[in-house]
Design an enzyme around this catalytic site. Structure first.
Site, PDB file in Angstrom:
ATOM      1  CB  SER A   1       4.533  31.107  25.401  1.00  0.00           C
ATOM      2  OG  SER A   1       4.613  29.857  24.748  1.00  0.00           O
TER       3      SER A   1
ATOM      4  CE1 TYR B   1       0.768  29.403  29.919  1.00  0.00           C
ATOM      5  CE2 TYR B   1       1.316  28.245  27.895  1.00  0.00           C
ATOM      6  CZ  TYR B   1       1.692  29.054  28.946  1.00  0.00           C
ATOM      7  OH  TYR B   1       2.982  29.520  29.021  1.00  0.00           O
TER       8      TYR B   1
ATOM      9  CE  LYS C   1       2.091  32.868  29.596  1.00  0.00           C
ATOM     10  NZ  LYS C   1       2.513  33.668  30.738  1.00  0.00           N
TER      11      LYS C   1
HETATM   12  P1  NAD Z   1       5.911  28.167  37.537  1.00  0.00           P
HETATM   13  O1  NAD Z   1       4.529  27.651  37.729  1.00  0.00           O
HETATM   14  O2  NAD Z   1       7.041  27.356  38.046  1.00  0.00           O
HETATM   15  O3  NAD Z   1       6.038  29.644  38.156  1.00  0.00           O
HETATM   16  C1  NAD Z   1       4.949  30.531  38.219  1.00  0.00           C
HETATM   17  C2  NAD Z   1       4.904  31.085  39.636  1.00  0.00           C
HETATM   18  O4  NAD Z   1       3.823  32.021  39.723  1.00  0.00           O
HETATM   19  C3  NAD Z   1       4.652  30.003  40.691  1.00  0.00           C
HETATM   20  O5  NAD Z   1       5.591  30.139  41.725  1.00  0.00           O
HETATM   21  C4  NAD Z   1       3.242  30.300  41.189  1.00  0.00           C
HETATM   22  O6  NAD Z   1       3.066  29.943  42.540  1.00  0.00           O
HETATM   23  C5  NAD Z   1       3.149  31.799  40.942  1.00  0.00           C
HETATM   24  N1  NAD Z   1       1.769  32.297  40.759  1.00  0.00           N
HETATM   25  C6  NAD Z   1       0.821  31.836  39.916  1.00  0.00           C
HETATM   26  N2  NAD Z   1      -0.297  32.582  40.039  1.00  0.00           N
HETATM   27  C7  NAD Z   1      -0.038  33.543  40.958  1.00  0.00           C
HETATM   28  C8  NAD Z   1      -0.792  34.613  41.501  1.00  0.00           C
HETATM   29  N3  NAD Z   1      -2.063  34.844  41.138  1.00  0.00           N
HETATM   30  N4  NAD Z   1      -0.218  35.418  42.427  1.00  0.00           N
HETATM   31  C9  NAD Z   1       1.063  35.192  42.826  1.00  0.00           C
HETATM   32  N5  NAD Z   1       1.825  34.197  42.349  1.00  0.00           N
HETATM   33  C10 NAD Z   1       1.273  33.373  41.419  1.00  0.00           C
HETATM   34  O7  NAD Z   1       6.081  28.438  35.967  1.00  0.00           O
HETATM   35  P2  NAD Z   1       7.406  28.767  35.129  1.00  0.00           P
HETATM   36  O8  NAD Z   1       7.725  27.595  34.282  1.00  0.00           O
HETATM   37  O9  NAD Z   1       8.455  29.343  36.011  1.00  0.00           O
HETATM   38  O10 NAD Z   1       6.832  29.881  34.160  1.00  0.00           O
HETATM   39  C11 NAD Z   1       6.870  31.257  34.495  1.00  0.00           C
HETATM   40  C12 NAD Z   1       6.117  32.052  33.451  1.00  0.00           C
HETATM   41  O11 NAD Z   1       6.674  31.775  32.163  1.00  0.00           O
HETATM   42  C13 NAD Z   1       4.637  31.688  33.356  1.00  0.00           C
HETATM   43  O12 NAD Z   1       3.902  32.861  33.114  1.00  0.00           O
HETATM   44  C14 NAD Z   1       4.573  30.765  32.170  1.00  0.00           C
HETATM   45  O13 NAD Z   1       3.312  30.796  31.550  1.00  0.00           O
HETATM   46  C15 NAD Z   1       5.654  31.359  31.276  1.00  0.00           C
HETATM   47  N6  NAD Z   1       6.194  30.373  30.339  1.00  0.00           N
HETATM   48  C16 NAD Z   1       6.706  29.192  30.807  1.00  0.00           C
HETATM   49  C17 NAD Z   1       7.188  28.244  29.903  1.00  0.00           C
HETATM   50  C18 NAD Z   1       7.735  26.927  30.401  1.00  0.00           C
HETATM   51  O14 NAD Z   1       7.927  26.037  29.579  1.00  0.00           O
HETATM   52  N7  NAD Z   1       8.040  26.745  31.672  1.00  0.00           N
HETATM   53  C19 NAD Z   1       7.155  28.499  28.530  1.00  0.00           C
HETATM   54  C20 NAD Z   1       6.636  29.725  28.085  1.00  0.00           C
HETATM   55  C21 NAD Z   1       6.163  30.662  29.008  1.00  0.00           C
HETATM   56  C1  UD1 Z   2       4.303  22.551  25.452  1.00  0.00           C
HETATM   57  C2  UD1 Z   2       3.075  23.426  25.285  1.00  0.00           C
HETATM   58  C3  UD1 Z   2       3.487  24.886  25.200  1.00  0.00           C
HETATM   59  C4  UD1 Z   2       4.305  25.270  26.412  1.00  0.00           C
HETATM   60  C5  UD1 Z   2       5.507  24.326  26.516  1.00  0.00           C
HETATM   61  C6  UD1 Z   2       6.287  24.598  27.765  1.00  0.00           C
HETATM   62  C7  UD1 Z   2       1.459  22.016  24.076  1.00  0.00           C
HETATM   63  C8  UD1 Z   2       0.705  21.826  22.805  1.00  0.00           C
HETATM   64  N1  UD1 Z   2       2.353  23.026  24.098  1.00  0.00           N
HETATM   65  O1  UD1 Z   2       5.111  22.688  24.308  1.00  0.00           O
HETATM   66  O2  UD1 Z   2       2.329  25.706  25.141  1.00  0.00           O
HETATM   67  O3  UD1 Z   2       4.749  26.617  26.302  1.00  0.00           O
HETATM   68  O4  UD1 Z   2       5.048  22.968  26.568  1.00  0.00           O
HETATM   69  O5  UD1 Z   2       7.561  24.042  27.682  1.00  0.00           O
HETATM   70  O6  UD1 Z   2       1.266  21.286  25.031  1.00  0.00           O
HETATM   71  N2  UD1 Z   2       6.927  14.582  24.085  1.00  0.00           N
HETATM   72  C9  UD1 Z   2       6.959  13.195  24.062  1.00  0.00           C
HETATM   73  N3  UD1 Z   2       6.619  12.516  25.193  1.00  0.00           N
HETATM   74  C10 UD1 Z   2       6.258  13.148  26.357  1.00  0.00           C
HETATM   75  C11 UD1 Z   2       6.248  14.565  26.384  1.00  0.00           C
HETATM   76  C12 UD1 Z   2       6.580  15.246  25.222  1.00  0.00           C
HETATM   77  O7  UD1 Z   2       7.280  12.599  23.033  1.00  0.00           O
HETATM   78  O8  UD1 Z   2       5.957  12.461  27.338  1.00  0.00           O
HETATM   79  C13 UD1 Z   2       7.318  15.330  22.873  1.00  0.00           C
HETATM   80  C14 UD1 Z   2       6.250  16.248  22.312  1.00  0.00           C
HETATM   81  O9  UD1 Z   2       5.420  15.570  21.397  1.00  0.00           O
HETATM   82  C15 UD1 Z   2       7.098  17.337  21.648  1.00  0.00           C
HETATM   83  C16 UD1 Z   2       8.347  17.411  22.532  1.00  0.00           C
HETATM   84  O10 UD1 Z   2       8.400  16.176  23.244  1.00  0.00           O
HETATM   85  O11 UD1 Z   2       7.498  16.936  20.361  1.00  0.00           O
HETATM   86  C17 UD1 Z   2       8.299  18.553  23.553  1.00  0.00           C
HETATM   87  O12 UD1 Z   2       7.082  18.476  24.282  1.00  0.00           O
HETATM   88  P1  UD1 Z   2       6.787  19.434  25.541  1.00  0.00           P
HETATM   89  O13 UD1 Z   2       7.941  19.394  26.462  1.00  0.00           O
HETATM   90  O14 UD1 Z   2       5.451  19.052  26.084  1.00  0.00           O
HETATM   91  O15 UD1 Z   2       6.762  20.892  24.907  1.00  0.00           O
HETATM   92  P2  UD1 Z   2       5.876  21.481  23.697  1.00  0.00           P
HETATM   93  O16 UD1 Z   2       4.881  20.500  23.200  1.00  0.00           O
HETATM   94  O17 UD1 Z   2       6.807  22.063  22.706  1.00  0.00           O
END
Ligand code: NAD
Ligand code: UD1
Length: 342
Positions: free
Chosen positions: A124, A151, A155
């Protein structure tokens, strides 16, 4: 070529599995449905028109994971499985450290024991901490002090651990993919983000206001040093992100060792830019009010995606309008996510 996808039933994992199947890869999914539903997998199959193997398994369970490697010839692993809720990670940090870090250790040990040393890891942009400069490039240092929650620290620690693993054994090929803000859904509207409870992230909150499940969006601060005072982020369409993983597999196939890549668009949009785009593209009105800043938020965060373009041959294709359109299409077709489907 068989690819094991941990967390393949989740938001990013399910979209990535569709792209892998489309490109002809054999896919093996491992998930324990902690944060996902079996229906997501049925829809991956329906969209791609191809079958895959699925194991309901916790990645902390080394024995079961080992059996999966015994039963299949696995070339590479894409590792999504993990917990991701920032707020929750402050309440139950040890659960996060255990699932994310121990889970990755168990996975890597089982992989090594089976001679599989090709890994794509979901990292991330949070590892950069408070940005020293914008846009963020991969030469910027990671910043454990600047990461505001457990969290994010999981990472960063996993990245460092994987670097040590590579230093100890150069046979590993590892791509650390630093995602910016994934939003949107598959254009079919069959899979998308299905958050539990009230969403923390901006886009699912907006779409639940649009559908009437939530009353009003609170915009977290309008006094940031940005063009309209609201926070700016690098939103990336989840299908583009999924394609980034397919590109990373190609890179790994060339035996490049370990490296890290930003997966973003390189374009920053403010909260109000997103609200306006969602309203315009979808013909809806978003009820919002300006609220206080959210603790831990930064003003601006967007990527320089040049390295991924040059080395992975990957570039995001979809713009903000497509991200808003596809989110709404998914939300309208599935007002309760995957909930009524099982
Ligand atoms: P998600 O929660 O939708 O998907 C994660 C999946 O992993 C889920 O299906 C969950 O059931 C499974 N899981 C969790 N722990 C497990 C375990 N111990 N054994 C087997 N399965 C397990 O999340 P996502 O948004 O698809 O994110 C996927 C990855 O990307 C995560 O590692 C997350 O931290 C990373 N990531 C996500 C974002 C985001 O904004 N969505 C941003 C940066 C990084
Ligand atoms: C957040 C997480 C980041 C994670 C990412 C996943 C924090 C500090 N960071 O990032 O670790 O990887 O989500 O996508 O939580 N906002 C509003 N109203 C809302 C929700 C969000 O104004 O109800 C604004 C936030 O202030 C920000 C933007 O929308 O400026 C995006 O927010 P969000 O989607 O939560 O993502 P991040 O904060 O960038």
């Amino acid at each position: 070529m068989a690819i094991l996808v941990t967390g393949g039933a989740g938001y990013i994992g399910s979209h990535t599995c569709v792209e892998l199947l489309k490109d002809g890869y054999d896919v093996i999914i491992v998930d324990n449905f902690y944060n996902s539903k079996p229906e997501a997998l049925r829809r991956v199959k329906a969209i791609s028109g191809r079958d895959f193997k699925f194991y309901e398994c916790d990645i902390l369970d080394a024995e079961s994971l080992s059996k999966i490697f015994d039963e299949n010839k696995i070339d590479s692993v894409i590792h999504f499985a993990g917990y991701k809720a920032v707020g929750e990670s402050c309440q139950i940090p040890l659960t996060y450290y255990n699932n994310n870090i121990t889970g990755t250790i168990v996975l890597c040990e089982v992989m090594a024991a089976h001679g599989c040393k090709n890994l794509v890891f979901s990292s991330s942009a949070t590892v950069y901490g408070a940005p020293k400069k914008i846009p963020m490039t991969e030469t910027d240092p990671v910043d454990i002090e600047g990461v505001t929650n457990p969290y994010g620290r999981t990472k960063l620690i996993i990245e460092e651990m994987l670097k040590d693993l590579y230093r100890s054994d150069n046979e590993w090929n590892i791509a650390l993919l630093r995602y910016f803000n994934p939003i949107g859904a598959h254009e079919s509207g069959m899979i998308g983000e299905d958050p539990n409870g009230i969403p923390n992230n901006l886009m699912p909150y907006i779409s639940q206001v649009a559908i009437g499940k939530l009353e009003q969006l609170s915009v977290f601060g309008d006094d940031y040093p940005t063009h309209d005072g609201t926070g700016v982020r690098d939103y990336i369409h989840v299908v583009d992100l999924a394609r980034g993983h397919v590109a990373a597999l190609g890179w790994i196939g060339k035996k490049r060792g370990l490296d890290w890549f930003n997966l973003g668009t390189g374009v920053g949009y403010s909260v109000l830019d997103i609200v306006r785009s969602f309203e315009k593209v979808n013909g809806v009105t978003i009820n919002y009010k300006i609220g206080p800043r959210r603790p831990g938020d930064i003003a601006v965060c967007y990527s320089d995606p040049t390295k991924a373009k040059e080395q992975l041959g990957w570039q995001a294709q979809r713009g903000i309008d497509e991200m808003c359109r596809d989110t709404w299409n998914w939300q309208k077709k599935n007002p309760n996510g995957f909930d009524n489907a099982d």
